[in-house]
Enzyme design. Sequence first.
Site, PDB file in Angstrom:
ATOM      1  N   HIS A 110     -54.993   9.616  78.933  1.00  0.00           N
ATOM      2  CA  HIS A 110     -54.718   8.711  80.057  1.00  0.00           C
ATOM      3  C   HIS A 110     -54.174   9.437  81.294  1.00  0.00           C
ATOM      4  O   HIS A 110     -54.661   9.236  82.400  1.00  0.00           O
ATOM      5  CB  HIS A 110     -53.713   7.637  79.648  1.00  0.00           C
ATOM      6  CG  HIS A 110     -54.111   6.866  78.426  1.00  0.00           C
ATOM      7  ND1 HIS A 110     -55.418   6.583  78.129  1.00  0.00           N
ATOM      8  CD2 HIS A 110     -53.385   6.309  77.431  1.00  0.00           C
ATOM      9  CE1 HIS A 110     -55.475   5.889  77.007  1.00  0.00           C
ATOM     10  NE2 HIS A 110     -54.252   5.714  76.554  1.00  0.00           N
TER      11      HIS A 110
ATOM     12  N   ASP B   2     -61.564   5.461  77.367  1.00  0.00           N
ATOM     13  CA  ASP B   2     -60.175   5.702  77.744  1.00  0.00           C
ATOM     14  C   ASP B   2     -59.781   4.459  78.539  1.00  0.00           C
ATOM     15  O   ASP B   2     -60.217   4.290  79.686  1.00  0.00           O
ATOM     16  CB  ASP B   2     -60.062   6.957  78.619  1.00  0.00           C
ATOM     17  CG  ASP B   2     -58.610   7.257  78.956  1.00  0.00           C
ATOM     18  OD1 ASP B   2     -57.875   6.318  79.314  1.00  0.00           O
ATOM     19  OD2 ASP B   2     -58.207   8.426  78.859  1.00  0.00           O
ATOM     20  N   HIS B   3     -58.996   3.587  77.923  1.00  0.00           N
ATOM     21  CA  HIS B   3     -58.837   2.267  78.556  1.00  0.00           C
ATOM     22  C   HIS B   3     -58.142   2.341  79.913  1.00  0.00           C
ATOM     23  O   HIS B   3     -58.266   1.421  80.712  1.00  0.00           O
ATOM     24  CB  HIS B   3     -58.156   1.267  77.612  1.00  0.00           C
ATOM     25  CG  HIS B   3     -56.671   1.406  77.525  1.00  0.00           C
ATOM     26  ND1 HIS B   3     -56.049   2.300  76.701  1.00  0.00           N
ATOM     27  CD2 HIS B   3     -55.674   0.748  78.162  1.00  0.00           C
ATOM     28  CE1 HIS B   3     -54.734   2.187  76.838  1.00  0.00           C
ATOM     29  NE2 HIS B   3     -54.472   1.249  77.721  1.00  0.00           N
TER      30      HIS B   3
HETATM   31  C1  BG6 Z   1     -52.639   3.716  74.004  1.00  0.00           C
HETATM   32  C2  BG6 Z   1     -51.635   4.471  73.199  1.00  0.00           C
HETATM   33  O1  BG6 Z   1     -53.785   4.481  74.233  1.00  0.00           O
HETATM   34  O2  BG6 Z   1     -52.051   3.360  75.244  1.00  0.00           O
HETATM   35  C3  BG6 Z   1     -50.396   3.637  72.967  1.00  0.00           C
HETATM   36  O3  BG6 Z   1     -52.211   4.832  71.951  1.00  0.00           O
HETATM   37  C4  BG6 Z   1     -49.843   3.151  74.279  1.00  0.00           C
HETATM   38  O4  BG6 Z   1     -49.413   4.362  72.253  1.00  0.00           O
HETATM   39  C5  BG6 Z   1     -50.935   2.513  75.132  1.00  0.00           C
HETATM   40  O5  BG6 Z   1     -48.843   2.201  73.997  1.00  0.00           O
HETATM   41  C6  BG6 Z   1     -50.434   2.222  76.517  1.00  0.00           C
HETATM   42  O6  BG6 Z   1     -51.389   1.483  77.202  1.00  0.00           O
HETATM   43  P1  BG6 Z   1     -50.988   0.495  78.374  1.00  0.00           P
HETATM   44  O7  BG6 Z   1     -52.284  -0.025  78.866  1.00  0.00           O
HETATM   45  O8  BG6 Z   1     -50.112  -0.556  77.762  1.00  0.00           O
HETATM   46  O9  BG6 Z   1     -50.241   1.332  79.367  1.00  0.00           O
END
Ligand code: BG6
Length: 497
Positions: free
Chosen positions: A247, A184-185
């Site tokens: 997230h 989960d980044h």
């Molecule tokens: C991803 C989603 O996990 O997270 C995307 O699939 C989204 O739809 C993205 O744009 C948002 O990540 P960040 O790091 O740009 O907030």
Amino acid sequence: KKADNQLLVIFGASGDLTRRKLMPSLFELYVRGLLPKRFAILGASRSEYTDDTFRQQQREGIRRSAKGASYDDGQIDEFLRMIHYVSFEPTEYATYGNLKNRIGELLETLGSPDRVVYYLATPPVLYETIPAGLKEAGLNVAATKKGWRRIVVEKPFGTDLESARRLSELLRGVFEENGIYRIDHYLGKETVQNILVLRFSNGIFEPLWNRNYIDYVEISATETLGVENRGPYYESAGALRDMIQNHLLQLMAFVAMEPPAVFEPEPIRNEIVKVFRAIRRYTPAEIGRNVLRAQYTGCEIDGQYVPGYREEKNVAPDSTTETFVAMKLFIDNWRWGGVPFLFHTGKRLSKKQSEVVIHFKSTPTQLFSGQCSGRSCNKLTLRIQPDESISLKFGLKMPGAGLSVRQVSMDFRYDSLSSDYLPDAYERLLLDVMLGDSTLYARRDSLEASWQFIDPILRAWKQNPQRGLLTYPVLTEGPDPQQLLEDGNDRPDENCT
Ligand code: BG6
């Protein structure tokens, strides 16, 4: 700490994620001397590339990534020499033989370390196929005691509880549980990890961090971009699965969890799962009152038409997929009983911003003129991106005669810390899997607990796809989540502004 020598195999190597995130992050790790001493990357996907043409493609991605731009071509060349490529058809078991040979050769050149990380950067339909193929080819187990095999699985990890369970079962039949890394980044973001450090390394916040002093907690992640070219994926995902199930819930877990006895992977993950298990599950009637969904509609902005969701490529013209969700939820435990957690997320909104805001209760009475009353007088804002910062809002006496109050803010910005750079989330997470540290990866039980909360909402929407589906014009604020804190839900303005 440096990771042991190893090989990283990326499935879906010709895709966006590899070019935009994985390779630039690996390059940064390389430049910072954090990669293992002997290390190789093997890209695998359907496209026909040679090692050279694949390297060429990745060079472009690295150059384009903002941080990569500050390094010279020589460094990029050195890094690219670690990269190799094999064409690979995931549904044909015969090609796993080719893969096996390439892996064998590369491990040989690395001095036979017998350590391999597989990274599934493919569309989710292949999450079952590839592990099954790896097992059949005997690529899932190490040949020696000191060796290991790990697998990183990108989200979405299932589309509901049942499919998440099935996928976990399948992966468990192929890899050891401690070799499965569900990414989960958001957890790789520095500012997200800082939530834990702020809470657990300072004596002043924790005594207030509970239902006695906190009025409500807001967690949001808004974006200006639309679905881009991800129509097919997004149609079946929607904002609830795409952002909230993973997230936003993970952010909430960091805000709400109890301190672990020691800062180690399992004690931390034990606390996270307790939070997820305590989330109140909603009945269909409660879903109607506590969850809002909406979809963006097209508008002309500065003379240019920005399409609505239903006009995007690969999106059904009558799609009911939500691109915005706001919800109020509760964690039914002793620390948080009765405190609303207010989430909102959406695409094509007016700004790109992710933050956590802790709204403290106000004083019981107002003694001064101009004193803030009601909600949000004292709030602590943890800005995750952009302009990573922390700010605390409170009232102060206005200079001069009398005693009137003005709200001021005490701010800290990450970029004032020093010239220390903020690594990308993928850098941190890639390094962690190489080191075998799963702290920032989701564990099976917490993932399933999160689906247990999400599933009833998905079911309710499936039964009534149109009911309550609002719209908002592109690049506006979208429906106001605060209405969920009030009685009765006001309809947002649906006109173009
Ligand atoms: C991803 C989603 O996990 O997270 C995307 O699939 C989204 O739809 C993205 O744009 C948002 O990540 P960040 O790091 O740009 O907030």
